[in-house]
Design a protein around this motif. Structure first.
Motif, PDB file in Angstrom:
ATOM      1  N   LYS A 123      15.490  48.233  48.375  1.00 36.72           N
ATOM      2  CA  LYS A 123      17.022  48.780  48.933  1.00 36.72           C
ATOM      3  C   LYS A 123      18.213  48.020  48.537  1.00 36.72           C
ATOM      4  O   LYS A 123      17.911  47.019  48.500  1.00 36.72           O
ATOM      5  CB  LYS A 123      16.702  49.147  50.475  1.00 36.72           C
ATOM      6  CG  LYS A 123      15.551  50.069  50.595  1.00 36.72           C
ATOM      7  CD  LYS A 123      15.455  50.322  52.216  1.00 36.72           C
ATOM      8  CE  LYS A 123      14.343  51.472  52.650  1.00 36.72           C
ATOM      9  NZ  LYS A 123      14.300  51.645  53.972  1.00 36.72           N
ATOM     10  N   SER A 124      19.409  48.720  48.578  1.00 39.56           N
ATOM     11  CA  SER A 124      20.385  47.944  48.268  1.00 39.56           C
ATOM     12  C   SER A 124      20.858  46.975  49.402  1.00 39.56           C
ATOM     13  O   SER A 124      21.217  45.723  49.307  1.00 39.56           O
ATOM     14  CB  SER A 124      21.760  48.909  48.333  1.00 39.56           C
ATOM     15  OG  SER A 124      21.873  49.597  49.284  1.00 39.56           O
ATOM     16  N   LYS A 125      20.389  47.368  50.817  1.00 41.53           N
ATOM     17  CA  LYS A 125      20.545  46.336  51.839  1.00 41.53           C
ATOM     18  C   LYS A 125      19.773  45.201  51.866  1.00 41.53           C
ATOM     19  O   LYS A 125      20.012  44.202  52.132  1.00 41.53           O
ATOM     20  CB  LYS A 125      20.381  47.270  53.224  1.00 41.53           C
ATOM     21  CG  LYS A 125      21.268  48.194  53.470  1.00 41.53           C
ATOM     22  CD  LYS A 125      21.127  48.862  54.821  1.00 41.53           C
ATOM     23  CE  LYS A 125      22.228  50.048  55.364  1.00 41.53           C
ATOM     24  NZ  LYS A 125      22.020  50.848  56.466  1.00 41.53           N
ATOM     25  N   GLU A 126      18.484  45.283  51.355  1.00 38.80           N
ATOM     26  CA  GLU A 126      17.553  44.063  51.043  1.00 38.80           C
ATOM     27  C   GLU A 126      18.114  43.104  50.065  1.00 38.80           C
ATOM     28  O   GLU A 126      18.153  42.139  50.292  1.00 38.80           O
ATOM     29  CB  GLU A 126      16.142  44.431  50.702  1.00 38.80           C
ATOM     30  CG  GLU A 126      15.591  45.496  51.672  1.00 38.80           C
ATOM     31  CD  GLU A 126      14.076  45.879  51.026  1.00 38.80           C
ATOM     32  OE1 GLU A 126      13.519  46.621  51.959  1.00 38.80           O
ATOM     33  OE2 GLU A 126      13.889  45.831  50.080  1.00 38.80           O
ATOM     34  N   ASP A 139      23.015  31.316  58.626  1.00 37.23           N
ATOM     35  CA  ASP A 139      23.351  32.676  59.240  1.00 37.23           C
ATOM     36  C   ASP A 139      22.360  33.665  58.792  1.00 37.23           C
ATOM     37  O   ASP A 139      22.843  34.533  57.811  1.00 37.23           O
ATOM     38  CB  ASP A 139      24.774  32.987  59.148  1.00 37.23           C
ATOM     39  CG  ASP A 139      25.176  33.993  59.862  1.00 37.23           C
ATOM     40  OD1 ASP A 139      24.504  34.605  60.884  1.00 37.23           O
ATOM     41  OD2 ASP A 139      26.226  34.933  59.459  1.00 37.23           O
ATOM     42  N   ASN A 140      21.189  33.389  58.952  1.00 42.94           N
ATOM     43  CA  ASN A 140      20.077  34.457  58.413  1.00 42.94           C
ATOM     44  C   ASN A 140      20.173  35.804  59.114  1.00 42.94           C
ATOM     45  O   ASN A 140      20.346  35.846  60.309  1.00 42.94           O
ATOM     46  CB  ASN A 140      18.783  33.934  58.634  1.00 42.94           C
ATOM     47  CG  ASN A 140      18.449  32.770  57.591  1.00 42.94           C
ATOM     48  OD1 ASN A 140      18.990  32.537  56.493  1.00 42.94           O
ATOM     49  ND2 ASN A 140      17.587  31.829  58.025  1.00 42.94           N
ATOM     50  N   LYS A 141      20.295  36.950  58.260  1.00 46.19           N
ATOM     51  CA  LYS A 141      20.320  38.108  58.975  1.00 46.19           C
ATOM     52  C   LYS A 141      19.167  39.025  58.204  1.00 46.19           C
ATOM     53  O   LYS A 141      18.468  38.598  57.424  1.00 46.19           O
ATOM     54  CB  LYS A 141      21.577  38.805  58.617  1.00 46.19           C
ATOM     55  CG  LYS A 141      22.928  38.057  59.327  1.00 46.19           C
ATOM     56  CD  LYS A 141      24.183  38.985  58.956  1.00 46.19           C
ATOM     57  CE  LYS A 141      25.342  38.280  59.606  1.00 46.19           C
ATOM     58  NZ  LYS A 141      26.466  39.151  59.390  1.00 46.19           N
ATOM     59  N   THR A 142      18.877  40.043  58.826  1.00 46.57           N
ATOM     60  CA  THR A 142      18.151  41.037  58.599  1.00 46.57           C
ATOM     61  C   THR A 142      18.715  42.353  57.556  1.00 46.57           C
ATOM     62  O   THR A 142      19.872  42.313  57.704  1.00 46.57           O
ATOM     63  CB  THR A 142      17.213  41.483  59.683  1.00 46.57           C
ATOM     64  OG1 THR A 142      18.040  42.299  60.704  1.00 46.57           O
ATOM     65  CG2 THR A 142      16.395  40.465  60.287  1.00 46.57           C
ATOM     66  N   ALA A 143      17.904  43.271  57.037  1.00 50.00           N
ATOM     67  CA  ALA A 143      18.251  43.961  56.184  1.00 50.00           C
ATOM     68  C   ALA A 143      18.866  45.329  57.083  1.00 50.00           C
ATOM     69  O   ALA A 143      19.781  46.020  56.497  1.00 50.00           O
ATOM     70  CB  ALA A 143      17.581  44.720  55.314  1.00 50.00           C
TER      71      ALA A 143
END
Length: 448
Positions: A123-126, A139-143
């Motif tokens: 996915k583009s968010k991934e 600053d780790n984030k999730t998809a």
């Protein structure tokens, strides 16, 4: 001349008919075969047309390919996805300058398209999330974060633009698979010594196959040329496998020596100018890299080849006069960061932009082209018609004027005996006779 109106009815298109009931034929379209490779000369002309700044654009090219490789490693994607994404990235950026599209946006969108092409769907968010975590590890984030919604829409919009730019041509070469096979054939199993030499050789050659995508060589050369250039250059760096590499002749692998030398020099230019941005350049001494480059340049001069193959000096001068450099766009919708929230893509309208249709069977394409030509080619008939036109007889201007003056003189001389109203060039005497033609002022004797 009149167009020929009698035509056989064409095949219906979606059951649409014209006003007179004649079925509408298929659209004419444009049949063309895309070219997979671009020569160095054509490449320079394309870069000049977008006002290519070599120092700045080379840096963006290296950073973009490094970003693709880093995100690919973070998502554990195969190397073929990296190869495809890098090729799409190069093909897009040689047509659009960095002032119109940010290189990071193009790199991530190219990787998104490559994932679909190679069936390693992400996915583009991934992809955006992996790039964000690499840039900002603290600053780790999730998809699923809402911060990636707007950049995701922008990436999807840029995906279609990339597809139109590459012309839906998904052909990409993968040198890694062929490289491993050829290294195995070079270092056949002959004990632990041969296995160790082959592994050391393959480590350098495999990393060099990644570095080659930081140049324009993958869009200029075929797979066999890339692999043969990597093997020969690795043998010069490591000092191993030179005899085995010499057994591979370029003519047997659909290549030639000039193209192989061009690819090797492209890699050496990368290693000598940007050694820290590569995987292999930092492993060897710079003096050794320069010595190898000098030897290759001498080999090119000795064999009578040019630096780039093929090359035409006359064509380069004509292109320089016909295509002067034009400044880039002052405004850019994508100069901001990917997370800026911009979802509008500024598209450059070209003559070939539009919906494309592909026919993969050559014979079927020829039949369709001949069928379409019957409905869209205007035919004319020529015929001659003889028409009699009366010619009007007109008197000349000089003759009419002279006849008018002559009649006027005769009328005046006829009435001169009565009332002397006519004009005469000479004064008349008492008896009506003309004076003599003697010069004026001379005295003569006359009798009255």
């Amino acid at each position: 001349m009149a167009p020929q109106s009698g035509r056989p009815p064409g095949p219906a298109n979606n059951d649409q008919t014209s006003d007179d009931g004649t079925p509408i034929g298929p659209p004419s379209g444009l049949s063309s075969i895309p070219t997979q490779y671009i020569s160095e000369q054509s490449l320079r002309q394309m870069l000049k047309s977008i006002a290519y700044d070599e120092a700045r654009e080379d840096t963006y090219r290296l950073k973009g390919v490094q970003l693709i490789d880093s995100v690919r490693g973070s998502l554990h994607l195969p190397v073929k996805t990296f190869d495809t994404a890098a090729v799409y990235y190069h093909k897009f950026r040689i047509r659009f300058p960095s002032s119109e599209y940010n290189y990071e946006d193009v790199a991530l969108a190219s990787l998104f398209v490559a994932c679909k092409v190679e069936d390693t769907i992400k996915k583009s968010k991934e992809i955006l999330c992996a790039a964000h975590n690499l840039r900002q590890p603290h600053d780790n984030k999730t998809a699923d974060d809402k911060a990636f919604e707007s950049p995701s829409r922008f990436t999807v919009g840029l995906e279609r633009h990339i597809l139109e730019t590459i012309g839906f041509d998904f052909r990409v070469q993968y040198p890694q698979k062929l490289l491993i096979k050829m290294v195995r054939s070079m270092f056949s199993p002959r004990g632990n010594e041969g296995t160790e030499d082959g592994q050391k050789f393959l480590r350098v050659a495999y990393d060099m196959s990644i570095d080659v995508y930081k140049t324009f060589a993958p869009i200029k050369q075929s797979t066999f040329t890339l692999v043969l250039a990597i093997l020969e250059l690795t043998a010069l760096f490591t000092g191993k496998g030179s005899e085995a590499v010499n057994r591979f002749k370029g003519s047997q692998w659909h290549s030639n020596k000039a193209s192989i030398l061009e690819t090797m020099l492209d890699l050496l230019d990368l290693y000598t100018q940007f050694p820290k941005s590569t995987k292999v350049g930092a492993r060897f001494d710079l003096n050794k890299l320069m010595d190898v480059k000098i030897d290759l340049n001498k080999m090119v001069s000795k064999e009578g080849n040019q630096r780039y193959y093929p090359w035409c000096d006359r064509c380069a001068q004509d292109a320089l006069e016909a295509n002067p450099a034009t400044p880039g766009s002052a405004t850019s919708p994508a100069t901001n960061n990917s997370l800026s929230g911009s979802s509008i893509v500024k598209r450059k309208v070209t003559a070939s932009e539009g919906t494309l249709r592909f026919v993969f069977d050559a014979e079927l394409a020829r039949k369709e082209r001949d069928l379409i030509a019957d409905y869209h080619n205007d035919e004319y008939e020529e015929y001659e018609v003889q028409v009699e036109e009366p010619i009007r007889e007109t008197e000349s201007r000089h003759s009419s004027r002279s006849s008018h003056n002559h009649s006027h003189r005769n009328h005046g001389s006829h009435n001169n005996h009565n009332d002397n109203h006519g004009w005469s060039p000479y004064q008349r005497s008492r008896h009506g006779s003309h004076q003599s033609d003697r010069p004026k002022g001379r005295k003569t004797h006359a009798y009255y």
